[in-house]
Design an enzyme around this catalytic site. Structure first.
Site, PDB file in Angstrom:
ATOM      1  N   GLY A  50       1.993   0.614   1.473  1.00 42.52           N
ATOM      2  CA  GLY A  50       1.551  -0.806   1.519  1.00 42.52           C
ATOM      3  C   GLY A  50       0.285  -0.904   1.715  1.00 42.52           C
ATOM      4  N   GLU A  51      -0.216  -1.714   2.516  1.00 44.74           N
ATOM      5  CA  GLU A  51      -1.735  -1.719   2.913  1.00 44.74           C
ATOM      6  C   GLU A  51      -1.890  -1.454   4.418  1.00 44.74           C
ATOM      7  OE1 GLU A  51      -5.526  -2.582   2.971  1.00 44.74           O
ATOM      8  OE2 GLU A  51      -4.247  -3.733   4.295  1.00 44.74           O
ATOM      9  N   SER A  52      -2.777  -0.499   4.436  1.00 39.86           N
ATOM     10  CA  SER A  52      -2.935   0.234   5.927  1.00 39.86           C
ATOM     11  C   SER A  52      -3.422  -0.587   6.901  1.00 39.86           C
ATOM     12  CB  SER A  52      -3.633   1.664   5.878  1.00 39.86           C
ATOM     13  OG  SER A  52      -5.113   1.395   5.139  1.00 39.86           O
ATOM     14  N   CYS A  82       1.168   7.523   1.373  1.00 41.64           N
ATOM     15  CA  CYS A  82      -0.019   6.596   0.834  1.00 41.64           C
ATOM     16  C   CYS A  82      -0.584   6.002   2.145  1.00 41.64           C
ATOM     17  CB  CYS A  82       0.520   5.663  -0.215  1.00 41.64           C
ATOM     18  SG  CYS A  82      -1.007   5.219  -1.124  1.00 41.64           S
ATOM     19  N   ARG A 109     -10.162   6.267   1.710  1.00 45.18           N
ATOM     20  CA  ARG A 109      -9.181   5.104   1.065  1.00 45.18           C
ATOM     21  C   ARG A 109      -9.475   4.732  -0.463  1.00 45.18           C
ATOM     22  NH1 ARG A 109      -8.736   0.229   4.925  1.00 45.18           N
ATOM     23  NH2 ARG A 109      -7.413  -0.221   3.192  1.00 45.18           N
ATOM     24  N   ILE A 138      -0.754   5.054  -6.512  1.00 38.76           N
ATOM     25  CA  ILE A 138      -1.253   3.568  -6.499  1.00 38.76           C
ATOM     26  C   ILE A 138      -2.193   3.274  -5.270  1.00 38.76           C
ATOM     27  CG2 ILE A 138      -0.250   1.290  -6.421  1.00 38.76           C
ATOM     28  CD1 ILE A 138       2.553   2.515  -6.764  1.00 38.76           C
ATOM     29  N   ARG A 139      -3.405   3.063  -5.913  1.00 34.62           N
ATOM     30  CA  ARG A 139      -4.727   2.752  -5.163  1.00 34.62           C
ATOM     31  C   ARG A 139      -4.577   3.746  -3.808  1.00 34.62           C
ATOM     32  NH1 ARG A 139      -7.489  -1.664  -5.674  1.00 34.62           N
ATOM     33  NH2 ARG A 139      -7.671  -1.904  -3.348  1.00 34.62           N
ATOM     34  N   HIS A 174       3.425   8.885  -4.191  1.00 31.82           N
ATOM     35  CA  HIS A 174       4.924   8.056  -3.768  1.00 31.82           C
ATOM     36  C   HIS A 174       6.091   8.796  -4.215  1.00 31.82           C
ATOM     37  CE1 HIS A 174       3.108   4.211  -2.432  1.00 31.82           C
ATOM     38  NE2 HIS A 174       2.080   4.491  -3.093  1.00 31.82           N
ATOM     39  N   GLU A 176       9.154   8.322  -3.316  1.00 28.65           N
ATOM     40  CA  GLU A 176      10.269   7.470  -3.478  1.00 28.65           C
ATOM     41  C   GLU A 176      10.106   6.613  -4.643  1.00 28.65           C
ATOM     42  OE1 GLU A 176       7.201   6.945  -1.907  1.00 28.65           O
ATOM     43  OE2 GLU A 176       6.535   4.927  -2.073  1.00 28.65           O
TER      44      GLU A 176
HETATM   45  N1  GLN Z   1      -5.119   1.447  -0.474  1.00 25.03           N
HETATM   46  C1  GLN Z   1      -3.862   1.343   0.122  1.00 25.03           C
HETATM   47  C2  GLN Z   1      -4.507   1.119   1.615  1.00 25.03           C
HETATM   48  O1  GLN Z   1      -5.410   1.426   1.977  1.00 25.03           O
HETATM   49  C3  GLN Z   1      -2.589   2.205   0.144  1.00 25.03           C
HETATM   50  C4  GLN Z   1      -1.950   1.959  -1.072  1.00 25.03           C
HETATM   51  C5  GLN Z   1      -0.495   2.419  -1.038  1.00 25.03           C
HETATM   52  O2  GLN Z   1       0.218   2.571  -0.233  1.00 25.03           O
HETATM   53  N2  GLN Z   1       0.142   2.520  -2.229  1.00 25.03           N
HETATM   54  O3  GLN Z   1      -3.787   0.989   2.537  1.00 25.03           O
END
Ligand code: GLN
Length: 194
Positions: A50-52, A82, A109, A138-139, A174, A176
């Site tokens: 997600g986004e941490s 992630c 990150r 993903i990112r 990921h 999943e």
């Molecule tokens: N870039 C996201 C973060 O800093 C992590 C990306 C992801 O969970 N797919 O949280």
């Protein structure tokens, strides 16, 4: 396969449904974790991508940061993918964001640069068997270095992408998002069934 086992999935934001699906394919019951009471009776916990920064803030607001940190330090198996890898880490480069701080890792990150915002690759992961694992990034973050006690399960071009420390497991990719359930199966083996 593993009846009677219940795995919590932190359900504040991110790739929740996909982890649920991977676990259901393995015959494991799942519980959405939205507040500390949801941790009662689970055998393990997944922290999805997600986004941490956002996830950390929400965890703090719902009392989950402290409750999960406590459960993790008392031995609850936790898989962080992630964002989950970032939240598990004690050290996050250039950031003072909220975290669980359970693993002796140093995380960078969004570490693969702009042109590599998302990519996929076949990676050999010895603990998962001979067949390479299809990794989806993903990112993604990576673990720059790890202190003693952390077992490196996948390193690619100097970057640690999969690591284990006792009851804690972290992936930069990921698992999943593929049909391959080997990372989840490996994780479930951390549950003490007695
Ligand atoms: N870039 C996201 C973060 O800093 C992590 C990306 C992801 O969970 N797919 O949280």
């Amino acid at each position: 396969m593993v009846s009677g086992m219940k795995v919590g999935i932190l359900a504040l934001q991110g790739a929740i449904r996909e982890h649920r699906k991977s676990l259901h394919r393995l015959g494991v019951e799942t519980v959405d974790v939205l507040n500390p009471q949801d941790l009662k009776g689970i055998n393990a916990l997944i922290l999805p991508g997600g986004e941490s920064t956002t996830t950390g803030k929400l965890m703090l607001r719902y009392g989950l940061l402290e409750a999960i940190a406590r459960a993790g330090s008392q031995g609850l198996p936790i898989l962080g993918t992630c964002t989950g890898l970032i939240l598990l880490s004690k050290h996050i480069n250039h950031s003072n964001q909220h975290r669980l701080g359970l693993m002796d890792t140093y995380v960078e990150r969004n570490a693969f640069g702009r042109q590599l915002e998302s990519f996929e690759a076949e990676m050999p992961v010895p603990v998962l068997g001979e067949k390479p694992f299809h990794t989806v990034f993903i990112r993604a973050p990576y673990i720059e270095k790890a202190d003693e006690g952390v077992e490196v399960l996948l390193r690619y071009q100097g970057k640690i992408l999969f690591a284990k420390q006792d009851n804690l497991l972290a992936t930069a990719f990921h698992p999943e998002l593929t049909d391959d359930t080997r990372v989840h199966e490996y994780f479930l083996q951390l549950i003490n069934q007695d």
